[in-house]
Design a protein around this motif. Structure first.
Motif, PDB file in Angstrom:
ATOM      1  N   ILE A  45     -24.746  45.352   8.406  1.00 54.75           N
ATOM      2  CA  ILE A  45     -25.325  44.488   7.362  1.00 54.75           C
ATOM      3  C   ILE A  45     -24.965  43.026   7.620  1.00 54.75           C
ATOM      4  CG2 ILE A  45     -25.227  43.901   4.904  1.00 54.75           C
ATOM      5  CD1 ILE A  45     -24.885  46.870   4.312  1.00 54.75           C
ATOM      6  N   CYS A  46     -23.680  42.771   7.878  1.00 53.40           N
ATOM      7  CA  CYS A  46     -23.239  41.396   8.108  1.00 53.40           C
ATOM      8  C   CYS A  46     -23.845  40.840   9.388  1.00 53.40           C
ATOM      9  CB  CYS A  46     -21.714  41.343   8.156  1.00 53.40           C
ATOM     10  SG  CYS A  46     -20.930  41.893   6.619  1.00 53.40           S
ATOM     11  N   GLY A  47     -24.000  41.695  10.402  1.00 48.80           N
ATOM     12  CA  GLY A  47     -24.642  41.264  11.637  1.00 48.80           C
ATOM     13  C   GLY A  47     -26.089  40.870  11.393  1.00 48.80           C
ATOM     14  N   ALA A  48     -26.807  41.671  10.592  1.00 50.45           N
ATOM     15  CA  ALA A  48     -28.195  41.357  10.265  1.00 50.45           C
ATOM     16  C   ALA A  48     -28.282  40.057   9.471  1.00 50.45           C
ATOM     17  CB  ALA A  48     -28.812  42.513   9.480  1.00 50.45           C
ATOM     18  N   ALA A  49     -27.326  39.843   8.559  1.00 49.78           N
ATOM     19  CA  ALA A  49     -27.322  38.629   7.742  1.00 49.78           C
ATOM     20  C   ALA A  49     -27.099  37.384   8.599  1.00 49.78           C
ATOM     21  CB  ALA A  49     -26.250  38.741   6.661  1.00 49.78           C
ATOM     22  N   VAL A  50     -26.198  37.484   9.596  1.00 45.18           N
ATOM     23  CA  VAL A  50     -25.979  36.364  10.508  1.00 45.18           C
ATOM     24  C   VAL A  50     -27.229  36.146  11.364  1.00 45.18           C
ATOM     25  CG1 VAL A  50     -24.612  35.515  12.450  1.00 45.18           C
ATOM     26  CG2 VAL A  50     -23.470  36.667  10.558  1.00 45.18           C
ATOM     27  N   HIS A  51     -27.779  37.225  11.872  1.00 44.46           N
ATOM     28  CA  HIS A  51     -28.991  37.158  12.712  1.00 44.46           C
ATOM     29  C   HIS A  51     -30.149  36.516  11.945  1.00 44.46           C
ATOM     30  CE1 HIS A  51     -32.625  38.859  14.735  1.00 44.46           C
ATOM     31  NE2 HIS A  51     -31.900  38.667  15.837  1.00 44.46           N
ATOM     32  N   ARG A  52     -30.267  36.845  10.657  1.00 45.41           N
ATOM     33  CA  ARG A  52     -31.359  36.328   9.819  1.00 45.41           C
ATOM     34  C   ARG A  52     -31.092  34.889   9.383  1.00 45.41           C
ATOM     35  NH1 ARG A  52     -35.905  35.398   8.585  1.00 45.41           N
ATOM     36  NH2 ARG A  52     -37.052  36.169   6.794  1.00 45.41           N
ATOM     37  N   GLY A  53     -29.815  34.422   9.509  1.00 50.38           N
ATOM     38  CA  GLY A  53     -29.475  33.077   9.078  1.00 50.38           C
ATOM     39  C   GLY A  53     -29.091  32.992   7.614  1.00 50.38           C
ATOM     40  N   VAL A  54     -28.867  34.148   6.980  1.00 47.28           N
ATOM     41  CA  VAL A  54     -28.478  34.179   5.570  1.00 47.28           C
ATOM     42  C   VAL A  54     -27.044  33.687   5.398  1.00 47.28           C
ATOM     43  CG1 VAL A  54     -28.064  35.728   3.610  1.00 47.28           C
ATOM     44  CG2 VAL A  54     -30.128  35.979   4.995  1.00 47.28           C
ATOM     45  N   ILE A  55     -26.161  34.063   6.332  1.00 49.87           N
ATOM     46  CA  ILE A  55     -24.770  33.605   6.352  1.00 49.87           C
ATOM     47  C   ILE A  55     -24.419  33.249   7.793  1.00 49.87           C
ATOM     48  CG2 ILE A  55     -24.023  35.008   4.379  1.00 49.87           C
ATOM     49  CD1 ILE A  55     -22.793  36.976   6.411  1.00 49.87           C
ATOM     50  N   ASP A  56     -23.230  32.667   7.975  1.00 57.33           N
ATOM     51  CA  ASP A  56     -22.703  32.471   9.323  1.00 57.33           C
ATOM     52  C   ASP A  56     -21.451  33.321   9.474  1.00 57.33           C
ATOM     53  OD1 ASP A  56     -20.684  31.136   7.956  1.00 57.33           O
ATOM     54  OD2 ASP A  56     -21.507  29.137   8.391  1.00 57.33           O
ATOM     55  N   THR A  57     -20.665  33.113  10.533  1.00 57.14           N
ATOM     56  CA  THR A  57     -19.508  33.977  10.791  1.00 57.14           C
ATOM     57  C   THR A  57     -18.372  33.770   9.796  1.00 57.14           C
ATOM     58  OG1 THR A  57     -18.736  32.336  12.399  1.00 57.14           O
ATOM     59  CG2 THR A  57     -19.962  34.220  13.258  1.00 57.14           C
ATOM     60  N   SER A  58     -18.498  32.777   8.915  1.00 61.19           N
ATOM     61  CA  SER A  58     -17.477  32.607   7.866  1.00 61.19           C
ATOM     62  C   SER A  58     -17.680  33.575   6.711  1.00 61.19           C
ATOM     63  CB  SER A  58     -17.485  31.170   7.344  1.00 61.19           C
ATOM     64  OG  SER A  58     -18.740  30.848   6.756  1.00 61.19           O
ATOM     65  N   GLY A  59     -18.782  34.357   6.760  1.00 57.23           N
ATOM     66  CA  GLY A  59     -19.031  35.374   5.743  1.00 57.23           C
ATOM     67  C   GLY A  59     -19.709  34.799   4.516  1.00 57.23           C
ATOM     68  N   GLY A  60     -19.822  35.625   3.469  1.00 55.59           N
ATOM     69  CA  GLY A  60     -20.431  35.189   2.227  1.00 55.59           C
ATOM     70  C   GLY A  60     -21.235  36.291   1.573  1.00 55.59           C
ATOM     71  N   PRO A  61     -21.827  35.988   0.400  1.00 56.30           N
ATOM     72  CA  PRO A  61     -22.587  37.004  -0.342  1.00 56.30           C
ATOM     73  C   PRO A  61     -23.950  37.261   0.281  1.00 56.30           C
ATOM     74  CG  PRO A  61     -22.654  34.904  -1.507  1.00 56.30           C
ATOM     75  CD  PRO A  61     -21.722  34.709  -0.337  1.00 56.30           C
ATOM     76  N   VAL A  62     -24.361  38.516   0.252  1.00 55.13           N
ATOM     77  CA  VAL A  62     -25.652  38.931   0.821  1.00 55.13           C
ATOM     78  C   VAL A  62     -26.284  39.946  -0.127  1.00 55.13           C
ATOM     79  CG1 VAL A  62     -26.810  40.083   2.749  1.00 55.13           C
ATOM     80  CG2 VAL A  62     -24.854  38.587   3.191  1.00 55.13           C
ATOM     81  N   ARG A  63     -27.587  39.819  -0.340  1.00 55.06           N
ATOM     82  CA  ARG A  63     -28.309  40.839  -1.114  1.00 55.06           C
ATOM     83  C   ARG A  63     -29.058  41.739  -0.138  1.00 55.06           C
ATOM     84  NH1 ARG A  63     -31.155  39.669  -6.737  1.00 55.06           N
ATOM     85  NH2 ARG A  63     -28.930  39.758  -7.248  1.00 55.06           N
ATOM     86  N   VAL A  64     -28.887  43.047  -0.307  1.00 54.93           N
ATOM     87  CA  VAL A  64     -29.469  44.040   0.597  1.00 54.93           C
ATOM     88  C   VAL A  64     -30.540  44.835  -0.143  1.00 54.93           C
ATOM     89  CG1 VAL A  64     -28.967  45.987   2.120  1.00 54.93           C
ATOM     90  CG2 VAL A  64     -27.229  44.255   1.722  1.00 54.93           C
ATOM     91  N   TYR A  65     -31.718  44.951   0.474  1.00 57.34           N
ATOM     92  CA  TYR A  65     -32.822  45.720  -0.087  1.00 57.34           C
ATOM     93  C   TYR A  65     -33.133  46.893   0.839  1.00 57.34           C
ATOM     94  CZ  TYR A  65     -33.619  41.496  -2.864  1.00 57.34           C
ATOM     95  OH  TYR A  65     -33.475  40.425  -3.697  1.00 57.34           O
ATOM     96  N   SER A  66     -33.113  48.092   0.292  1.00 57.00           N
ATOM     97  CA  SER A  66     -33.467  49.274   1.075  1.00 57.00           C
ATOM     98  C   SER A  66     -34.981  49.357   1.230  1.00 57.00           C
ATOM     99  CB  SER A  66     -32.952  50.544   0.391  1.00 57.00           C
ATOM    100  OG  SER A  66     -31.549  50.552   0.374  1.00 57.00           O
ATOM    101  N   LEU A  67     -35.422  49.690   2.440  1.00 61.83           N
ATOM    102  CA  LEU A  67     -36.845  49.773   2.762  1.00 61.83           C
ATOM    103  C   LEU A  67     -37.121  51.056   3.542  1.00 61.83           C
ATOM    104  CD1 LEU A  67     -37.353  46.082   3.977  1.00 61.83           C
ATOM    105  CD2 LEU A  67     -37.998  47.015   1.747  1.00 61.83           C
ATOM    106  N   PRO A  68     -38.383  51.465   3.609  1.00 59.80           N
ATOM    107  CA  PRO A  68     -38.711  52.674   4.389  1.00 59.80           C
ATOM    108  C   PRO A  68     -38.470  52.453   5.887  1.00 59.80           C
ATOM    109  CG  PRO A  68     -40.483  52.099   2.868  1.00 59.80           C
ATOM    110  CD  PRO A  68     -39.548  50.935   2.899  1.00 59.80           C
ATOM    111  N   GLY A  69     -38.434  53.542   6.641  1.00 66.24           N
ATOM    112  CA  GLY A  69     -38.252  53.456   8.075  1.00 66.24           C
ATOM    113  C   GLY A  69     -39.485  52.928   8.791  1.00 66.24           C
ATOM    114  N   ARG A  70     -39.319  52.627  10.082  1.00 68.44           N
ATOM    115  CA  ARG A  70     -40.417  52.084  10.880  1.00 68.44           C
ATOM    116  C   ARG A  70     -40.512  52.832  12.202  1.00 68.44           C
ATOM    117  NH1 ARG A  70     -41.177  45.557  10.693  1.00 68.44           N
ATOM    118  NH2 ARG A  70     -41.679  45.371   8.478  1.00 68.44           N
ATOM    119  N   GLU A  71     -41.631  52.625  12.860  1.00 66.99           N
ATOM    120  CA  GLU A  71     -41.820  53.227  14.177  1.00 66.99           C
ATOM    121  C   GLU A  71     -41.109  52.422  15.260  1.00 66.99           C
ATOM    122  OE1 GLU A  71     -43.346  56.071  15.237  1.00 66.99           O
ATOM    123  OE2 GLU A  71     -43.397  56.577  13.104  1.00 66.99           O
TER     124      GLU A  71
END
Length: 603
Positions: free
Chosen positions: A126-152
């Motif tokens: 989750i934290c890796g995805a948040a950094v990758h998306r630019g939501v947070i950096d390596t200093s951490g922080g709050p993230v909102r996670v939304y569950s979604l269906p799977g993909r091909e």
């Protein structure tokens, strides 16, 4: 629009607000699933004929406006405190449609496994995805996670220092947006990667298993993640490693394992300290993604020897350090130098070779003897071959048996963890109580240098006058703390001096029971006077039994007796000082002598 548990009066006011088209702003970021849902409802409302707006009293309008300000807080009441998670927590560990989490600071970018872009496979960090998306950096922080269906398919994108990986067909996904800060964030409890919470109440932490106590080793599995092995055989390799890990009996007091992937650049997937149960390790192995690139096994082995086995990453004192290197075909780089570095760091290198190069391929191999040059010892014990990755179950048990044979781990054997040292301490009346304490201090200073454990160095002590008393044997205490505590509490006997009988007693009663031990045996004699019996015969018998003797004399101890008792060369095994205070400088001489003799015995 969905309103979160609002009292009856508030619901009436909310209905009035809806008719007035006063809509609260979404707490999520633009483009979040929540805002998309709101937009959908707005479009639905636009298709419905407009109702005539009723007249709203001024007092009601004020109350409605106040409610409008409070609604964002009410909307977050179901999850006000973000859940503190770890760098390794994955999307599948959060079992909610929407959750606020708190990523820690200091996560290494190399620790993240991320699959996809914008929408990520639930196996991703989750934290890796948040950094990758630019939501947070390596200093951490709050993230909102939304569950979604799977993909091909999940695409690979390099963003914010993280190269996400491709993945085909995964049953669940998630997206991340900027989370909401809270004054209570610091009180959040971390979600374990292996044991995610099933509800709001955290379950009782399961008791940790001690594991197989007869198989103590710190093991790094160095797997092949190059294009040479390919995705399919890479997965078969992971299955085999999982079976080995399961049979090892991982636990707090058993073997600990970690995983490193060799490819273009080595990546430490997880360390020894991360997991201490087989179940958690199996989950972690399954999560590892294929990296591709050249099979730079030598580079990865050198990196593992230098960076993987440290106190900070979970390595234990006195426990053999082992690297199991899997090579599909042959390495792309020089592995001999890496083997030398591993041996210098006290690491036992095993090579598991699969599908050796055929004669037509030998011209492409940099060094056809790469296995013999990389292993700990070229004696057949440290090399293991499987013809291919199919039907490998029968190879699991023989490999596990090798990894659990700690007495064969020659590269972990040092003078500090592979010796048995017995101290023969003079308790005669000429010593005196205060000087006897100085003798015990001398003995303790030698003992505390060594790595004492049930599979490491062992210490015993005998006090003698005319009689002999075993203070403790080699098998009584397996920790340094216990040994030093017992040494400090030995009671002074007082009496005559019969050193010869004491040597015979120690050889028979202390060394006799451990004659099958793989450790090298040493006897350190500390005496202050002349023996009333012969010392030459008992000392010679001890030498014949493979026991190296260091004799340390104080005050009236005859130099001839000291030399008669000492092993050869006499000059480096016999020591003398006029005063008991002069024992302290001899400590380092005895330790160096033990290590010198140990190394010579290993040649």
């Amino acid at each position: 629009m969905r309103w979160h548990s609002v009292p009856g009066a508030a619901r009436s006011a909310a209905a009035g607000l809806s008719r007035l088209r006063l809509l609260p702003r979404s707490p999520g970021a633009l483009g979040s699933p929540a805002s998309l849902a709101n937009a959908s409802l707005s479009r639905r409302s636009a298709q419905t004929p407009a109702m005539p707006a009723p007249r709203i009293p001024a007092l009601c309008l004020g109350a409605c406006l106040l409610l409008l300000l409070l609604l964002p807080r009410l909307a977050r009441a179901d999850g006000a405190v973000p859940i503190a998670i770890t760098c390794f927590t994955r999307g599948l560990d959060i079992r909610k449609e929407k959750a606020d989490v708190l990523c820690p600071g200091g996560c290494s970018l190399e620790d993240f496994s991320v699959f996809g872009n914008i929408v990520y496979a639930s196996v991703s960090s989750i934290c890796g995805a948040a950094v990758h998306r630019g939501v947070i950096d390596t200093s951490g922080g709050p993230v909102r996670v939304y569950s979604l269906p799977g993909r091909e398919n999940y695409s690979s994108v390099d963003a914010n220092g993280i190269q996400s990986q491709t993945l085909s067909r995964w049953p669940a996904s998630f997206a991340v947006t900027k989370g909401k800060s809270s004054a209570q964030e610091a009180t959040g409890r971390a979600v374990s990667t292996a044991h995610p919470p099933a509800g709001k109440r955290l379950k009782k932490t399961p008791e940790k298993k001690t594991g197989n106590k007869d198989c103590k080793a710190d093991i790094a599995f160095l797997i092949d993640g190059s294009f040479n092995i390919g995705q399919r055989r890479f997965n078969l390799q992971k299955n085999f490693v999982g079976k080995v890990a399961l049979m090892l009996g991982i636990g707090t007091e058993g073997p600990h394992v970690g995983l490193v992937q060799a490819s273009e650049h080595p990546k430490i997937e997880f360390y020894l300290k991360n997991f201490t149960s087989a179940k958690d390790v199996l989950f972690a192995i399954k999560e590892v993604g294929f990296r591709g690139g050249n099979s730079n096994t030598g580079k990865a082995l050198k990196h593992t020897a230098q960076k993987f086995f440290t106190a900070d990453t979970g390595v234990r004192k006195g426990i053999p350090k082992v690297v199991v290197v899997f090579i599909d075909g042959w390495p792309s780089d020089d592995i001999e130098e890496a083997g030398i570095v591993a041996r210098e760091f006290g690491v036992n290198v095993f090579i598991v070779s699969v599908a050796k190069p055929i004669p037509e391929e030998l011209g492409m191999v940099q060094d056809v003897a790469f296995v013999d040059k990389a292993v700990c010892r070229n004696n057949g014990f440290f090399s293991y071959h499987m013809p291919n990755w199919f039907g490998t179950t029968k190879y699991v048990k023989p490999l596990v048996q090798k990894l659990c044979t700690h007495e064969q781990m020659m590269c972990s054997k040092t003078c500090y963890n592979s010796v048995n040292i017995a101290f023969l301490i003079d308790g005669s009346s000429s010593v005196g109580d205060s000087n006897f304490r100085l003798m015990l201090e001398f003995v303790s200073n030698i003992a505390k240098t060594f790595e004492i454990s049930d599979i490491g160095a062992k210490i015993a002590a005998v006090q003698f006058t005319y009689d002999q008393r075993t203070e403790f044997s080699f098998t009584d205490y397996n920790t340094k703390e216990n040994v030093l505590a017992v040494l400090g509490n030995i009671r002074y006997m007082s009496g005559g001096t019969a050193t010869g009988d004491a040597i015979s007693f120690t050889v028979r009663n202390v060394f006799g029971p451990i004659r099958e031990s793989p450790n090298k045996n040493f006897l350190v004699i500390v005496t202050d006077g002349q023996s009333y019996d012969d010392v030459r015969g008992p000392a010679a018998a001890a030498h014949d039994a493979g026991i190296t003797i260091f004799s340390v004399g104080v005050a009236w101890a005859p130099l001839d007796d000291l030399k008669d008792m000492a092993s050869k060369p006499k000059e480096s095994h016999a020591f003398f000082t006029r005063e008991f205070t002069g024992l302290e400088p001899i400590v380092s001489d005895v330790i160096r002598g033990i290590c010198r003799d140990f190394l010579e015995s290993q040649q």
